[in-house]
Every structure is written in structure tokens, then in C-alpha cells.
Design a protein around this motif. Structure first.
Motif: not given
Length: 213
Positions: A104-130
Motif C-alpha cells: 500500500d505504498e508505504t514509505t517503509l517496507g513492512l514484512q511479517l516474519h512469515t514472509g508476507q507483507f503487512m496489510p495496510t496498518v490501521t492501528a498502532a500502540s506503544m508500551d512503556a518500554d517503547g
């Protein structure tokens, strides 16, 4: 799922499930955990045989209870998750390729450990450790710690680049005083709001089970 696996399932439908012998660590590495590792609560040995890794990746599934498993022929081998069901790694983006289009034309390639590309990200979270977790629908994926800096470089706080000090303040206040966004996509209107949350909470809310038994 491989056809040979489907055939084995049909031929031997009542093979008992296996628990505790396979794990996925926070770096997206499959680990084999024998009886000693299980008894001593050790992480297990990293699987390095690429053919076996590819086989596991192709036959990695989730059941209707939110437990993840590897279908090894007729036997379902359940997976202990150190973090999330998927781990994200970053790759160099190459324009005008099918890989880019799938991402989906990301500015950063995101690949899952299984080899597929991450679908369009709709949510993000961060924990206390970053740690950063990205998701879309029920797909939950932790960013590999080795690639965290690359993803974090796309963070903004109140519309400005997130400096280390500003990000530390956001974490210390559990994200209550400022708006943190992740800007992965070329479109400036598709900024993703980042919430403050723990991996455990995200797993629970999404219905994923870290330790099937």
C-alpha cells in the motif's frame, strides 16, 4: 496451507494436538522447546533450517479460540508466543514493484516474519518500554526490536517530529498529554494515532492466546 498437509489431515483426522514444543520469540524466530526447556522454562533452540522455517510459515494458522498453531501434516502443533502472533521487520522499499503495491505504498517496507507483507496498518500502540505494535483487523504484529528505530523515525508528537525527549515524556505520562501519530504512508491524511498500551492488553483485547494448553 500446503496440499500435502491437507491430504495428511484428511487421511489421519484424529492425531492428538501437541503443546509446548514450538515457540515464536519477539524477533520472529521459531524455537524448538524439548522437555528440558519446558521444565526449566527456557526459550528453546532457534530453528535455522530454512526449508523447515518456510514449511512452518506456510502452515501457520489460528484456531477459533485465538490459539496459534503450525499444522505439521496431520498434527496441530500449538505455538507459545513471546509477544504477538506476528513480528514485523523492515525492508528497503523499491518503487514500482508488486511488493510495493502489496504494501500500500508505504514509505517503509513492512514484512511479517512469515514472509508476507503487512496489510495496510490501521492501528498502532506503544508500551512503556517503547515497543511498537501495529495491527489491522485481527492481525497483531510487534516490530522487531532491531528495526524499532526505523519505524520510530516516522513518529510525530502534536504534528512535529518526535524527538527522544518528547517521546520519553509521552511514555512517562502514558500518552495522556500529547497526541502521538505514526506516519507510515505517503498520504499526509493517513496518520495513524498511537495509543499507549501493553502487549498483554492488546493480546487480550484482540482475542489472541499467548500460551495455548
Amino acid at each position: 496451507m500446503d496440499d500435502i498437509v491437507k491430504a495428511a489431515m484428511a487421511k489421519w483426522p484424529n492425531v492428538p494436538h501437541c503443546y509446548g514444543w514450538l515457540a515464536l520469540d519477539a524477533r520472529g524466530q521459531w524455537r524448538m522447546r524439548d522437555e528440558r526447556c519446558q521444565a526449566l522454562n527456557l526459550p528453546g533452540d532457534v530453528i535455522r533450517h530454512q526449508t523447515l522455517i518456510d514449511f512452518i510459515n506456510r502452515n501457520y494458522q489460528c484456531d477459533d479460540k485465538g490459539c496459534w498453531y503450525f499444522q505439521n501434516g496431520p498434527q496441530r502443533v500449538y505455538v507459545d508466543l513471546d509477544a504477538t502472533p506476528y513480528i514485523i521487520r523492515t525492508i528497503v522499499r523499491v518503487k514500482d514493484t508488486q511488493q510495493t503495491l502489496n504494501n500500500d505504498e508505504t514509505t517503509l517496507g513492512l514484512q511479517l516474519h512469515t514472509g508476507q507483507f503487512m496489510p495496510t496498518v490501521t492501528a498502532a500502540s506503544m508500551d512503556a518500554d517503547g515497543n511498537i505494535v501495529l495491527s489491522t483487523g485481527k492481525l497483531l504484529a510487534l516490530v522487531d526490536g532491531r528495526d524499532l528505530a526505523q519505524v520510530a523515525s516516522h513518529l510525530q508528537i502534536d504534528g512535529q517530529h518526535a524527538t527522544d525527549d518528547a517521546l520519553l515524556h509521552w511514555l512517562e505520562t502514558s500518552g495522556s498529554n500529547n497526541t502521538l501519530t505514526l506516519n507510515l504512508y505517503e498520504s499526509t491524511t493517513r496518520h495513524i494515532h498511537v495509543q499507549f498500551s501493553t502487549i498483554h492488553t492488546l493480546m487480550t483485547v484482540s482475542g489472541n492466546i499467548a500460551t495455548p494448553r
